[in-house]
Design an enzyme around this catalytic site. Sequence first.
Site, PDB file in Angstrom:
ATOM      1  N   ARG A  88      15.938  -2.788 -51.997  1.00 15.09           N
ATOM      2  CA  ARG A  88      15.110  -1.583 -52.066  1.00 15.09           C
ATOM      3  C   ARG A  88      15.934  -0.323 -52.251  1.00 15.09           C
ATOM      4  O   ARG A  88      15.362   0.760 -52.351  1.00 15.09           O
ATOM      5  CB  ARG A  88      14.324  -1.445 -50.768  1.00 15.09           C
ATOM      6  CG  ARG A  88      12.883  -1.965 -50.857  1.00 15.09           C
ATOM      7  CD  ARG A  88      12.355  -1.910 -49.466  1.00 15.09           C
ATOM      8  NE  ARG A  88      10.977  -1.707 -49.259  1.00 15.09           N
ATOM      9  CZ  ARG A  88      10.129  -2.666 -48.888  1.00 15.09           C
ATOM     10  NH1 ARG A  88      10.504  -3.905 -48.844  1.00 15.09           N
ATOM     11  NH2 ARG A  88       8.900  -2.361 -48.584  1.00 15.09           N
ATOM     12  N   ARG A 127      -6.583  -4.136 -47.298  1.00 15.63           N
ATOM     13  CA  ARG A 127      -5.669  -4.935 -46.479  1.00 15.63           C
ATOM     14  C   ARG A 127      -5.630  -4.387 -45.049  1.00 15.63           C
ATOM     15  O   ARG A 127      -5.543  -5.144 -44.085  1.00 15.63           O
ATOM     16  CB  ARG A 127      -4.268  -4.923 -47.108  1.00 15.63           C
ATOM     17  CG  ARG A 127      -3.315  -5.882 -46.437  1.00 15.63           C
ATOM     18  CD  ARG A 127      -2.101  -6.164 -47.280  1.00 15.63           C
ATOM     19  NE  ARG A 127      -1.138  -5.089 -47.208  1.00 15.63           N
ATOM     20  CZ  ARG A 127       0.033  -5.098 -47.856  1.00 15.63           C
ATOM     21  NH1 ARG A 127       0.350  -6.108 -48.639  1.00 15.63           N
ATOM     22  NH2 ARG A 127       0.876  -4.098 -47.745  1.00 15.63           N
TER      23      ARG A 127
HETATM   24  P1  AMP Z   1       7.233  -4.832 -46.760  1.00 11.12           P
HETATM   25  O1  AMP Z   1       6.340  -5.820 -46.090  1.00 11.12           O
HETATM   26  O2  AMP Z   1       8.219  -5.464 -47.704  1.00 11.12           O
HETATM   27  O3  AMP Z   1       6.479  -3.701 -47.409  1.00 11.12           O
HETATM   28  O4  AMP Z   1       8.148  -4.185 -45.599  1.00 11.12           O
HETATM   29  C1  AMP Z   1       7.573  -3.519 -44.503  1.00 11.12           C
HETATM   30  C2  AMP Z   1       8.569  -2.524 -43.927  1.00 11.12           C
HETATM   31  O5  AMP Z   1       9.748  -3.204 -43.516  1.00 11.12           O
HETATM   32  C3  AMP Z   1       9.067  -1.460 -44.894  1.00 11.12           C
HETATM   33  O6  AMP Z   1       8.185  -0.366 -45.008  1.00 11.12           O
HETATM   34  C4  AMP Z   1      10.397  -1.072 -44.267  1.00 11.12           C
HETATM   35  O7  AMP Z   1      10.229  -0.283 -43.101  1.00 11.12           O
HETATM   36  C5  AMP Z   1      10.911  -2.430 -43.800  1.00 11.12           C
HETATM   37  N1  AMP Z   1      11.655  -3.114 -44.881  1.00 11.12           N
HETATM   38  C6  AMP Z   1      11.353  -4.301 -45.471  1.00 11.12           C
HETATM   39  N2  AMP Z   1      12.255  -4.635 -46.398  1.00 11.12           N
HETATM   40  C7  AMP Z   1      13.171  -3.633 -46.411  1.00 11.12           C
HETATM   41  C8  AMP Z   1      14.337  -3.370 -47.180  1.00 11.12           C
HETATM   42  N3  AMP Z   1      14.772  -4.225 -48.124  1.00 11.12           N
HETATM   43  N4  AMP Z   1      15.038  -2.231 -46.902  1.00 11.12           N
HETATM   44  C9  AMP Z   1      14.641  -1.378 -45.941  1.00 11.12           C
HETATM   45  N5  AMP Z   1      13.531  -1.540 -45.206  1.00 11.12           N
HETATM   46  C10 AMP Z   1      12.788  -2.663 -45.432  1.00 11.12           C
END
Ligand code: AMP
Length: 194
Positions: A88, A127
Site C-alpha cells: 500500500r 457492507r
Molecule cells: P483492508 O481490509 O485491506 O482495507 O485493511 C483494513 C485496515 O488495515 C486498513 O485501513 C489499514 O489500517 C490496515 N492495513 C491493512 N493492510 C495494510 C497495509 N498493507 N499497510 C498499512 N495498513 C494496512
Amino acid sequence: MNLILFGPPAAGKGTQAKKLVAERAFLQLSTGDMLRAARTSGTELGKRVAGIMDSGALVSDDIVIALIEEQLDRNPKAAGFIFDGFPRTIPQANALDAALAKRGKKVDAVIRLKVDEAGLLDRVTKRFEAEGRADDNPEAFKKRLAAYNAQTAPLLPKYAQEGKLTEIDGMASVDAVAAAISRRLDAAGKGAKT
Ligand code: AMP
C-alpha cells in the site's frame, strides 16, 4: 505466479482473492485480514493497531512487511500468492520485491480493479450495514480512500513501467470481474506479456 490485487478499499479485492483461492491453488495474503485476526485474538499487535485501523489510517510499513515475510516463510511451496491490500506504500512495494527476490520469486502480475468513488460509497454503506466494520463508517471510509489516493495509487506507475499492470472494470459483476482476471492469468500462463 504471484499476483497483486490492486485497488481502493471496497473495490472487491477480497472477494476476487477468495474466488481465486477456490479455483486455483493460490494462497491469499491479506494484511487487513491478518490485522483483524490479531485484534480478534487480542494479541499485543492487535491492541497496537486497533485505533489506527478504526480511524482509517494505514498502520506502519514495518508491521505489515513483517506479517508478509512471516507468511512467505511459512508457505515456501505455495503455487502462488495473491497479495490483497498489500503493498500500500512505495516502501512496502520495494520490501515485497526484495522479500520475493530473496526467495527466488517475483511479482508476476498486478491487476487493478478500477472503480468509481460513488459506486464505492454505495458498496461500503451496504457492507457497513451487513458486517458493521468500524472502518466502513463514512468518516473512516473517507480517510481510507484518501490514504489510497495519497499513498497507494502512486505505486501504479512502477508496475505499469515494469509491464505488469492490467486494468479491469471493477464495477462489473463479481463473475464478470473474475472472468476478466482469469483471462489475464491464463494469458500469462501461456507466456503472454500482458
Ligand atoms: P483492508 O481490509 O485491506 O482495507 O485493511 C483494513 C485496515 O488495515 C486498513 O485501513 C489499514 O489500517 C490496515 N492495513 C491493512 N493492510 C495494510 C497495509 N498493507 N499497510 C498499512 N495498513 C494496512
